[in-house]
Scaffold this active site. Sequence first.
Site, mmCIF file in Angstrom:
data_model
loop_
_atom_site.group_PDB
_atom_site.id
_atom_site.type_symbol
_atom_site.label_atom_id
_atom_site.label_comp_id
_atom_site.label_asym_id
_atom_site.label_seq_id
_atom_site.Cartn_x
_atom_site.Cartn_y
_atom_site.Cartn_z
ATOM 1 C CB CYS A 115 -7.505 -0.326 -6.665
ATOM 2 S SG CYS A 115 -8.098 -1.314 -5.286
ATOM 3 C CG HIS A 255 -4.151 2.012 -5.248
ATOM 4 N ND1 HIS A 255 -5.331 2.587 -4.817
ATOM 5 C CD2 HIS A 255 -4.187 0.717 -4.826
ATOM 6 C CE1 HIS A 255 -6.039 1.671 -4.183
ATOM 7 N NE2 HIS A 255 -5.366 0.532 -4.174
ATOM 8 C CG ASN A 285 -7.260 0.010 -0.949
ATOM 9 O OD1 ASN A 285 -7.752 0.735 -1.807
ATOM 10 N ND2 ASN A 285 -6.738 -1.174 -1.235
#
Length: 334
Positions: A115, A255, A285
């Site tokens: 990520c 994030h 996500n």
Amino acid sequence: MPFAHITGTGSAVPERILDNAGLEQIVDTSDEWITRRTGIKERRIAMVDKNETTAALGALAARRAMQMAGVSADQIDTIITGTVSADRIFPSAACMIQKEIEAFNAAAYDISAGCSGFMYALDIANNNIKAGMSKTCLVIGAERLTTLVNWKDRGTCVLLGDGAGAAILQNRAEPGGILSTHIKSDGRYWDLLYSDSGNDPPPELLKGLASVPFHLKMEGNRLFKQAVSSMAGIAETALVQNGLTREDIQLVIPHQANLRIIQAVAEKLKIPMDRFFTNVHKYGNTSSASIPLAMDEANRSSRINHGDIVLLVSFGAGLTWGATLLKWAATNPG
Ligand code: UT7
């Protein structure tokens, strides 16, 4: 030495929305659990019949960023895409995006950093611009994570979504733009989040979704703790290195994995939540896409203004984590 300024941002998400009620029909879960534990209400799902590939989403986000920056395809000298879900093992998503946007003067390649892919890509782009090796760089985070999901695993399938975000970085003589980038990894913990073999077809409700012979596996609890301490730690490092304090930051764009992780980072950094940008409730996500997607939304909704100090901070598989500190220059919404 030139400075790397973000002169345009863009994003793109698939049309199809899968809300928590839809997930209740696929696995043993509830809107109440997902909302309370993660803050996620819905996510976007890329569909094959709509040609919503990683490259197509990345190209759309890129075009929007180019339009905002007023940059033509032939000006771009580098395309870097952070992704763990390129449409093919090779070629890179970046090369497929290059074809779509017709930026044939560019070198194009992908970065695999979980990520943190967009954060790693920003680091490279910033260094290239500072070294005089690049003038106009297109940095993208693009993912179709739902192709990697095990739709029988309620511990992971409720968390993820698809999308893309992009930024144009350009060399400028005036100080500002990216103040510093910081990236870290710790491979000792790679097995907290990884892809494994597995090829269950998606359930009936998700007919038309692409699936590949890999599944995502995750140890959520341990990752949660690592995410909080790593993101808070690297954010502190970025502040100290620039001689800034938490009061100097106008907006943190973290994030977007879990609202509780973001709240815990805010608490650790002693920065109030109203200075954190969140859109995890809408997209879940989206891995490498999450920060550029949030940054574009924050930019277009005037949550970021000229002269603001903005902190981007990421965490992901690898483990990897990173931070970028920016002094924002006004962009033209186009
Ligand atoms: O993108 C970067 C990498 N990813 C992350 O950083 C994610 C980090 N981890 C997390 O966000 C959280 O750990 C999760 C959201 C994944 C899980 O939340 P949690 O509060 O840590 O829950 P848990 O895994 O401890 O599970 C608690 C309970 C379990 O039941 P028992 O054993 O207590 O009876 C799970 O089986 O919740 C159950 N559970 C669910 N229940 C309903 C797990 N997933 C679900 C679900 N629906 N979807």
